[in-house]
Design an enzyme around this catalytic site. Structure first.
Site, PDB file in Angstrom:
ATOM      1  N   ASP A 242       3.297   6.506   4.522  1.00 46.90           N
ATOM      2  CA  ASP A 242       1.984   6.124   5.028  1.00 46.90           C
ATOM      3  C   ASP A 242       1.032   7.297   4.790  1.00 46.90           C
ATOM      4  OD1 ASP A 242       0.955   3.938   7.495  1.00 46.90           O
ATOM      5  OD2 ASP A 242      -0.269   5.687   6.973  1.00 46.90           O
ATOM      6  N   ILE A 243      -0.147   6.977   4.285  1.00 46.03           N
ATOM      7  CA  ILE A 243      -1.113   8.021   3.924  1.00 46.03           C
ATOM      8  C   ILE A 243      -1.724   8.682   5.164  1.00 46.03           C
ATOM      9  CG2 ILE A 243      -3.237   6.645   3.816  1.00 46.03           C
ATOM     10  CD1 ILE A 243      -3.704   7.885   1.043  1.00 46.03           C
TER      11      ILE A 243
ATOM     12  N   GLU B 180      -4.618  -4.035   9.581  1.00 41.67           N
ATOM     13  CA  GLU B 180      -5.505  -3.354   8.642  1.00 41.67           C
ATOM     14  C   GLU B 180      -5.307  -3.842   7.202  1.00 41.67           C
ATOM     15  OE1 GLU B 180      -5.322   0.976   9.226  1.00 41.67           O
ATOM     16  OE2 GLU B 180      -5.808   1.171   7.100  1.00 41.67           O
TER      17      GLU B 180
ATOM     18  N   HIS C  43       4.118  -5.367   6.107  1.00 41.80           N
ATOM     19  CA  HIS C  43       4.751  -4.049   6.015  1.00 41.80           C
ATOM     20  C   HIS C  43       5.382  -3.663   7.334  1.00 41.80           C
ATOM     21  CE1 HIS C  43       0.443  -3.585   6.954  1.00 41.80           C
ATOM     22  NE2 HIS C  43       0.778  -2.552   7.698  1.00 41.80           N
TER      23      HIS C  43
ATOM     24  N   HIS D 254       6.477  -0.434   9.542  1.00 43.05           N
ATOM     25  CA  HIS D 254       6.329   1.015   9.725  1.00 43.05           C
ATOM     26  C   HIS D 254       7.677   1.565  10.187  1.00 43.05           C
ATOM     27  CE1 HIS D 254       1.778   1.151   9.959  1.00 43.05           C
ATOM     28  NE2 HIS D 254       1.964  -0.115  10.268  1.00 43.05           N
TER      29      HIS D 254
HETATM   30  P1  AMP Z   1      -1.627  -1.906   9.794  1.00 45.67           P
HETATM   31  O1  AMP Z   1      -2.065  -2.943   8.784  1.00 45.67           O
HETATM   32  O2  AMP Z   1      -2.418  -1.982  11.047  1.00 45.67           O
HETATM   33  O3  AMP Z   1      -0.142  -1.935  10.043  1.00 45.67           O
HETATM   34  O4  AMP Z   1      -1.953  -0.463   9.154  1.00 45.67           O
HETATM   35  C1  AMP Z   1      -1.901  -0.240   7.775  1.00 45.67           C
HETATM   36  C2  AMP Z   1      -1.255   1.091   7.488  1.00 45.67           C
HETATM   37  O5  AMP Z   1      -1.308   1.304   6.081  1.00 45.67           O
HETATM   38  C3  AMP Z   1      -1.914   2.302   8.158  1.00 45.67           C
HETATM   39  O6  AMP Z   1      -0.940   3.051   8.859  1.00 45.67           O
HETATM   40  C4  AMP Z   1      -2.520   3.078   6.980  1.00 45.67           C
HETATM   41  O7  AMP Z   1      -2.495   4.472   7.181  1.00 45.67           O
HETATM   42  C5  AMP Z   1      -1.605   2.661   5.830  1.00 45.67           C
HETATM   43  N1  AMP Z   1      -2.263   2.739   4.527  1.00 45.67           N
HETATM   44  C6  AMP Z   1      -3.438   2.182   4.155  1.00 45.67           C
HETATM   45  N2  AMP Z   1      -3.723   2.467   2.870  1.00 45.67           N
HETATM   46  C7  AMP Z   1      -2.684   3.198   2.406  1.00 45.67           C
HETATM   47  C8  AMP Z   1      -2.364   3.807   1.149  1.00 45.67           C
HETATM   48  N3  AMP Z   1      -3.191   3.721   0.087  1.00 45.67           N
HETATM   49  N4  AMP Z   1      -1.205   4.507   1.044  1.00 45.67           N
HETATM   50  C9  AMP Z   1      -0.379   4.618   2.088  1.00 45.67           C
HETATM   51  N5  AMP Z   1      -0.597   4.060   3.308  1.00 45.67           N
HETATM   52  C10 AMP Z   1      -1.745   3.377   3.462  1.00 45.67           C
END
Ligand code: AMP
Length: 131
Positions: A29-30, A88, A93, A95
């Site tokens: 995760d970024i 988001e 996905h 975590h």
């Molecule tokens: P959520 O959809 O609420 O589970 O959150 C999306 C997750 O994706 C967050 O923790 C972000 O930090 C992560 N994220 C978004 N864009 C990227 C990326 N380009 N590379 C890695 N992680 C990402």
């Protein structure tokens, strides 16, 4: 339009890759809430994780387990916490978060401040333990 995660799988957007197989892909995760915070995604675009059929969901969890074992072996922690939100990014996905205490899983806190070089180093350590 492809999701940001599909673009990562396609190599159009860089990531710190941990592992992949035919169906699934894992990368850091970024914006990690803890060191080694990893995302596991299906390569096939599905928004909501509970729209994935049972056999595939089982295979996704088995893939996540292998990633979690590699995290356990490379990141100091008590265990790997698992969370699914998807508020988001509309691409399912999981975590996977190395934790030692409950608050390590708290997404509302300020995220870790970490450099790309540090992320690359952590990814290499986890990759090294992936079997
Ligand atoms: P959520 O959809 O609420 O589970 O959150 C999306 C997750 O994706 C967050 O923790 C972000 O930090 C992560 N994220 C978004 N864009 C990227 C990326 N380009 N590379 C890695 N992680 C990402």
């Amino acid at each position: 339009m492809a999701t940001i995660f599909s673009r990562i799988v396609a190599g159009e957007i860089p990531c710190h890759k941990i592992a992949e197989n035919e169906e699934f892909f894992a990368f850091l995760d970024i914006n990690p809430v803890a060191l080694g915070h990893t995302l596991v995604i299906p390569k096939k675009e599905v928004d909501y994780i509970f729209d994935i059929d049972d056999p595939m969901l089982g295979r996704m969890m088995a893939f996540a387990k292998r990633v979690a074992r590699a995290q356990e072996a490379s990141i100091p922690c008590k265990r790997i916490g698992l969370a699914v939100m998807g508020l988001e990014v509309p691409h399912a996905h999981i975590h996977l978060i190395p934790i030692t205490k409950e608050s390590d899983m708290y997404f509302g806190t300020k995220k870790l401040e970490i450099t790309q070089a540090e992320l690359a180093e952590i990814a290499a350590k986890i990759r090294n333990e992936y079997k």
